[in-house]
Design a protein around this motif. Structure first.
Motif, mmCIF file in Angstrom:
data_model
loop_
_atom_site.group_PDB
_atom_site.id
_atom_site.type_symbol
_atom_site.label_atom_id
_atom_site.label_comp_id
_atom_site.label_asym_id
_atom_site.label_seq_id
_atom_site.Cartn_x
_atom_site.Cartn_y
_atom_site.Cartn_z
ATOM 1 N N CYS A 5 -4.595 3.417 2.938
ATOM 2 C CA CYS A 5 -4.912 2.805 1.653
ATOM 3 C C CYS A 5 -5.653 1.478 1.808
ATOM 4 C CB CYS A 5 -3.635 2.604 0.842
ATOM 5 S SG CYS A 5 -3.914 1.978 -0.814
ATOM 6 N N GLU A 6 -5.274 0.691 2.793
ATOM 7 C CA GLU A 6 -5.897 -0.624 2.960
ATOM 8 C C GLU A 6 -7.384 -0.499 3.255
ATOM 9 O OE1 GLU A 6 -5.174 -4.848 5.317
ATOM 10 O OE2 GLU A 6 -4.066 -3.064 5.905
ATOM 11 N N TYR A 11 0.816 -1.215 0.000
ATOM 12 C CA TYR A 11 0.000 0.000 0.000
ATOM 13 C C TYR A 11 0.854 1.273 0.000
ATOM 14 C CZ TYR A 11 -3.522 -3.496 1.024
ATOM 15 O OH TYR A 11 -4.337 -4.601 0.951
ATOM 16 N N LYS A 34 -9.288 0.994 -0.042
ATOM 17 C CA LYS A 34 -8.781 0.501 -1.325
ATOM 18 C C LYS A 34 -9.847 0.527 -2.420
ATOM 19 C CE LYS A 34 -7.539 -3.574 0.155
ATOM 20 N NZ LYS A 34 -7.039 -4.971 0.157
#
Length: 459
Positions: free
Chosen positions: A438-439, A410, A442
């Motif tokens: 980001c995770e 990420y 996503k």
């Protein structure tokens, strides 16, 4: 109990509910009395009342023949025999139908159709109709055999349930199937003769489905009626166009378009022809909400796609989407697979990707407590960047971002996004939350990648 009726069935679990639906349809077909008014007025919510004497083997078989129609070989043969003339191929086909199973071979083993004896053949079918229906229905894999022990059709209640997956050899395994070897504790083994009506409650295709809606018998009957009518219409449309259709497609559409009516948790009971047991799927309110939200989607057929992996294995998108909605499982892997697939094939799956991302974001909302997507802003941002950069560069960035997501790198995803922003001189304000985590966000990146192209469109 009303003196007019001497028997009743209560919806204790899905087996009794399915028996009620099948028996009610049988009574309705023959215009036999039951407590229909009480059910439809919701005076009685979960009990079907009827007369035991109205259930006969002759009526049952007549109804089975009506329900399964030309799934019975003799019905197909009858239809062909009522023509005025036949060519050699048609004569051959009729004789093949007349020896299509054990009971038909017994009856027509020596009696062939020669193109001149149609009336004689039709008379033989009519004379032996009950035996033909009974033995075919008992043993054909999409009929009684799919649902219950073929030896127990029309039998009195047994020590153990006649249904596949419930039946055990009581003499050999009865004690081991009970708690502390007490036979009385084996409740699911309870059997009633009305379970013979369960096949009529399921859809009459390779995969049989029954929707167990526990609100009331009225909703139970209505929901399964809607499912069967939708299947009937889809089958008729497919026959006109020469296209195939799947029960899963119809089930998916039924869950989407009837979600407004599903105000309670629902059980989906499935009986695959190649499984010797029933599968129960519990449809939660959260899953129903997701199906309901898909009602606004313009084209559900975008999910009706399969990807060939090997000669014997295909990824069926619709099956994966339904499984994910029902079990609230994330679709990350499928979205990443499609992103990689379009790069490998050089084909755009833009609309499929957007639809999968839409479903996935809803699943995220319930699994992790919510992901807020600024869809319009992300799409506009990706379009602005795409307008400034040549297609080969865009394809390269899509590949880099997809690979980083697949490997769960990420930090690398964020680096590439920032590089792209600088290269195109376009701000990524709509992805600030993504750059921070980001995770968790996503789906924003999935949508950005899907839209990072000169134009949408699929093959």
């Amino acid at each position: 109990m009303n003196e007019e009726f001497d028997s009743s069935l209560e919806a204790l679990d899905w087996r009794y509910s399915a028996a009620i639906v099948g028996l009610y349809k049988y009574l309705e077909y023959f215009e036999l009395p039951c407590n229909k008014d009480s059910i439809f007025n919701k005076e009685e919510w979960d009990i079907l009342r009827y007369r035991k004497e109205d259930i006969t083997e002759e009526r049952y078989l007549t109804y089975a023949e009506e329900i399964y129609g030309e799934d019975f070989q003799h019905r197909k043969a009858e239809k062909m025999l009522k023509r005025d003339e036949w060519n050699d191929e048609e004569i051959k086909e009729i004789n093949t139908l007349l020896t299509g199973n054990v009971v038909l071979k017994k009856i027509f083993g020596k009696q062939k159709f020669d193109g001149k004896n149609a009336e004689e053949i039709l008379q033989i079918i009519n004379t032996n109709r009950q035996e033909i229906i009974r033995e075919t229905f008992r043993n054909k894999t999409n009929m009684y055999r799919n649902y219950a022990n073929t030896n127990l059709l029309f039998s009195e209640p047994q020590e153990v349930c006649r249904l596949n997956g419930y039946y055990v050899d009581w003499g050999k395994k009865g004690k081991s199937a009970s708690y502390y070897k007490d036979n009385k504790t084996f409740f699911l083994g309870k059997d009633i003769s009305e379970f013979d009506f369960i096949p009529f409650a399921f859809t009459e295709y390779m995969d049989g489905y029954f929707i167990n809606y526990s609100s009331s018998l009225l909703e139970l009957l209505n929901e399964n009626d809607r499912m069967k009518e939708a299947l009937k219409k889809k089958k008729e449309d497919a026959e006109k166009t020469g296209k195939r259709f799947s029960v899963q497609q119809v089930l998916f559409e039924e869950l989407v378009f009837s979600a407004d009516f599903l105000n309670y948790d629902v059980e989906l009971i499935c009986k695959h022809r190649d499984h010797d047991f029933f599968e129960t799927v519990f449809l939660r309110k959260k899953s129903i909400w997701i199906f309901k939200s898909l009602n606004k989607m313009k084209n559900h057929s975008v999910f009706y796609k399969s990807f060939k992996i090997t000669e014997d294995y295909y990824i069926k998108v619709l099956d994966e989407v339904m499984d994910s909605i029902i079990n609230l499982k994330k679709l990350d892997w499928l979205i990443e697979f499609v992103l990689k697939r379009e790069q490998d094939e050089g084909i755009s799956y833009y609309f499929l990707l957007k639809a999968l991302i839409d479903v996935n974001s809803k699943i995220y909302k319930y699994v992790d407590g919510g992901e807020k997507m600024k869809r319009e802003e992300i799409e506009k941002c990706a379009r602005r960047i795409a307008a400034k950069i040549e297609e080969n560069k865009l394809a390269a960035y899509r590949t880099k971002l997809t690979s980083s997501l697949v490997f769960k790198d990420y930090d690398r995803v964020c680096q590439i996004l920032l590089q792209l922003s600088n290269y195109a001189d376009v701000s990524l304000d709509c992805l600030l939350s993504t750059l921070e985590n980001c995770e968790e966000y996503k789906n924003n990146v999935y949508l950005f990648i899907a839209c990072l192209r000169k134009q949408g469109g699929e093959e």
